[in-house]
Design a protein around this motif. Sequence first.
Motif, PDB file in Angstrom:
ATOM      1  N   GLY A 265      46.009  34.377  29.400  1.00 13.39           N
ATOM      2  CA  GLY A 265      45.680  32.982  29.652  1.00 13.39           C
ATOM      3  C   GLY A 265      45.916  32.543  31.076  1.00 13.39           C
ATOM      4  O   GLY A 265      45.487  31.450  31.473  1.00 13.39           O
ATOM      5  N   GLY A 266      46.579  33.391  31.838  1.00  6.50           N
ATOM      6  CA  GLY A 266      46.884  33.056  33.223  1.00  6.50           C
ATOM      7  C   GLY A 266      45.743  33.350  34.172  1.00  6.50           C
ATOM      8  O   GLY A 266      44.643  33.744  33.750  1.00  6.50           O
ATOM      9  N   SER A 267      46.016  33.177  35.451  1.00  8.38           N
ATOM     10  CA  SER A 267      44.993  33.334  36.481  1.00  8.38           C
ATOM     11  C   SER A 267      45.515  34.166  37.645  1.00  8.38           C
ATOM     12  O   SER A 267      46.719  34.191  37.916  1.00  8.38           O
TER      13      SER A 267
ATOM     14  N   ASP B 152      29.125  40.732  31.126  1.00  9.31           N
ATOM     15  CA  ASP B 152      29.219  39.801  29.996  1.00  9.31           C
ATOM     16  C   ASP B 152      30.668  39.516  29.613  1.00  9.31           C
ATOM     17  O   ASP B 152      31.004  38.406  29.197  1.00  9.31           O
ATOM     18  N   SER B 153      31.522  40.507  29.774  1.00  6.77           N
ATOM     19  CA  SER B 153      32.909  40.379  29.343  1.00  6.77           C
ATOM     20  C   SER B 153      33.706  39.386  30.178  1.00  6.77           C
ATOM     21  O   SER B 153      34.783  38.953  29.753  1.00  6.77           O
ATOM     22  N   VAL B 154      33.199  39.026  31.358  1.00  9.58           N
ATOM     23  CA  VAL B 154      33.965  38.124  32.230  1.00  9.58           C
ATOM     24  C   VAL B 154      33.219  36.822  32.529  1.00  9.58           C
ATOM     25  O   VAL B 154      33.770  35.939  33.195  1.00  9.58           O
ATOM     26  N   LYS B 155      32.000  36.699  32.046  1.00 12.98           N
ATOM     27  CA  LYS B 155      31.223  35.481  32.310  1.00 12.98           C
ATOM     28  C   LYS B 155      31.963  34.253  31.817  1.00 12.98           C
ATOM     29  O   LYS B 155      32.497  34.235  30.718  1.00 12.98           O
ATOM     30  N   GLY B 156      31.977  33.236  32.652  1.00 11.94           N
ATOM     31  CA  GLY B 156      32.650  31.996  32.304  1.00 11.94           C
ATOM     32  C   GLY B 156      34.137  32.001  32.614  1.00 11.94           C
ATOM     33  O   GLY B 156      34.781  30.949  32.548  1.00 11.94           O
ATOM     34  N   ARG B 157      34.680  33.173  32.953  1.00  9.28           N
ATOM     35  CA  ARG B 157      36.113  33.264  33.258  1.00  9.28           C
ATOM     36  C   ARG B 157      36.362  33.661  34.709  1.00  9.28           C
ATOM     37  O   ARG B 157      37.359  33.242  35.305  1.00  9.28           O
ATOM     38  N   PHE B 158      35.495  34.504  35.269  1.00  9.98           N
ATOM     39  CA  PHE B 158      35.666  35.007  36.626  1.00  9.98           C
ATOM     40  C   PHE B 158      34.629  34.353  37.538  1.00  9.98           C
ATOM     41  O   PHE B 158      33.494  34.083  37.116  1.00  9.98           O
TER      42      PHE B 158
ATOM     43  N   VAL C  96      35.961  38.546  50.659  1.00  8.65           N
ATOM     44  CA  VAL C  96      35.351  38.200  49.376  1.00  8.65           C
ATOM     45  C   VAL C  96      36.473  37.998  48.369  1.00  8.65           C
ATOM     46  O   VAL C  96      37.500  38.684  48.422  1.00  8.65           O
ATOM     47  N   TYR C  97      36.259  37.073  47.461  1.00  8.47           N
ATOM     48  CA  TYR C  97      37.291  36.717  46.490  1.00  8.47           C
ATOM     49  C   TYR C  97      36.776  36.910  45.065  1.00  8.47           C
ATOM     50  O   TYR C  97      35.582  36.824  44.798  1.00  8.47           O
ATOM     51  N   LEU C  98      37.728  37.126  44.158  1.00  7.59           N
ATOM     52  CA  LEU C  98      37.430  37.127  42.731  1.00  7.59           C
ATOM     53  C   LEU C  98      38.485  36.266  42.059  1.00  7.59           C
ATOM     54  O   LEU C  98      39.649  36.663  41.975  1.00  7.59           O
ATOM     55  N   GLU C  99      38.078  35.087  41.642  1.00 10.79           N
ATOM     56  CA  GLU C  99      38.961  34.190  40.921  1.00 10.79           C
ATOM     57  C   GLU C  99      38.877  34.543  39.446  1.00 10.79           C
ATOM     58  O   GLU C  99      37.785  34.544  38.860  1.00 10.79           O
ATOM     59  N   MET C 100      40.020  34.863  38.854  1.00  9.10           N
ATOM     60  CA  MET C 100      40.064  35.296  37.464  1.00  9.10           C
ATOM     61  C   MET C 100      40.906  34.326  36.654  1.00  9.10           C
ATOM     62  O   MET C 100      42.102  34.174  36.914  1.00  9.10           O
ATOM     63  N   ASN C 101      40.283  33.680  35.698  1.00 11.29           N
ATOM     64  CA  ASN C 101      40.962  32.714  34.840  1.00 11.29           C
ATOM     65  C   ASN C 101      40.925  33.180  33.384  1.00 11.29           C
ATOM     66  O   ASN C 101      40.140  34.069  33.029  1.00 11.29           O
ATOM     67  N   SER C 102      41.756  32.564  32.575  1.00 12.14           N
ATOM     68  CA  SER C 102      41.814  32.892  31.140  1.00 12.14           C
ATOM     69  C   SER C 102      41.903  34.399  30.933  1.00 12.14           C
ATOM     70  O   SER C 102      41.172  34.979  30.128  1.00 12.14           O
TER      71      SER C 102
ATOM     72  N   LYS D 169      42.804  38.117  29.869  1.00 14.10           N
ATOM     73  CA  LYS D 169      43.082  38.739  28.571  1.00 14.10           C
ATOM     74  C   LYS D 169      43.710  40.107  28.806  1.00 14.10           C
ATOM     75  O   LYS D 169      43.480  40.723  29.861  1.00 14.10           O
ATOM     76  N   PRO D 170      44.452  40.613  27.842  1.00 12.27           N
ATOM     77  CA  PRO D 170      45.025  41.957  27.999  1.00 12.27           C
ATOM     78  C   PRO D 170      43.967  43.019  28.312  1.00 12.27           C
ATOM     79  O   PRO D 170      44.243  43.964  29.057  1.00 12.27           O
ATOM     80  N   GLU D 171      42.776  42.850  27.797  1.00 15.64           N
ATOM     81  CA  GLU D 171      41.718  43.834  28.054  1.00 15.64           C
ATOM     82  C   GLU D 171      41.179  43.777  29.482  1.00 15.64           C
ATOM     83  O   GLU D 171      40.367  44.612  29.870  1.00 15.64           O
ATOM     84  N   ASP D 172      41.623  42.800  30.257  1.00 15.87           N
ATOM     85  CA  ASP D 172      41.269  42.753  31.681  1.00 15.87           C
ATOM     86  C   ASP D 172      42.172  43.653  32.518  1.00 15.87           C
ATOM     87  O   ASP D 172      41.944  43.822  33.718  1.00 15.87           O
ATOM     88  N   THR D 173      43.201  44.209  31.901  1.00 20.11           N
ATOM     89  CA  THR D 173      44.123  45.087  32.613  1.00 20.11           C
ATOM     90  C   THR D 173      43.391  46.308  33.144  1.00 20.11           C
ATOM     91  O   THR D 173      42.716  47.018  32.402  1.00 20.11           O
ATOM     92  N   ALA D 174      43.505  46.524  34.448  1.00 21.66           N
ATOM     93  CA  ALA D 174      42.817  47.638  35.096  1.00 21.66           C
ATOM     94  C   ALA D 174      43.177  47.638  36.573  1.00 21.66           C
ATOM     95  O   ALA D 174      43.797  46.690  37.079  1.00 21.66           O
ATOM     96  N   VAL D 175      42.765  48.694  37.261  1.00 24.32           N
ATOM     97  CA  VAL D 175      42.766  48.676  38.723  1.00 24.32           C
ATOM     98  C   VAL D 175      41.434  48.083  39.160  1.00 24.32           C
ATOM     99  O   VAL D 175      40.376  48.525  38.704  1.00 24.32           O
TER     100      VAL D 175
END
Length: 126
Positions: free
Chosen positions: A14-16, A61-67, A78-84, A86-92
């Motif tokens: 849920g964090g950013s 599709d997995s990040v639409k509306g969140r990133f 270049v930036y990537l703002e990541m909101n909401s 999820k554990p499945e976003d864990t990666a390098v």
Amino acid sequence: VQLVESGGGLVQAGGSLRLSCAASGFTLDYYAIAWFRQAPGKEREGVSCISSSGGSTNYADSVKGRFTISRDNAKNTVYLEMNSLKPEDTAVYYCAATRAYSSNYYSLGVYEYDYWGQGTQVTVSS
């Protein structure tokens, strides 16, 4: 020619986080940029990309509306703002650049990119 990612870390679900990709040795003005990620045991996948003009973007599709991807050519970053998150976003997370001969070109294809950063770890706890 170097790309350096920063901004990764450990965050609760849920964090950013905001990732940055800074270029040195060349100007990003004429390059399309993409963010990729790779989780353990999985293939590298495209997350988001942006054209050299910044006018065109695309998202998995997995990040639409969140990133949200953005670029500041004046800062060569270049930036990537990541909101909401999820554990499945864990990666390098890696940023990559390719010379774009059209200002509206963008791609999430991993083989389209010539220059890569070293990656930054993003860990989302549940």
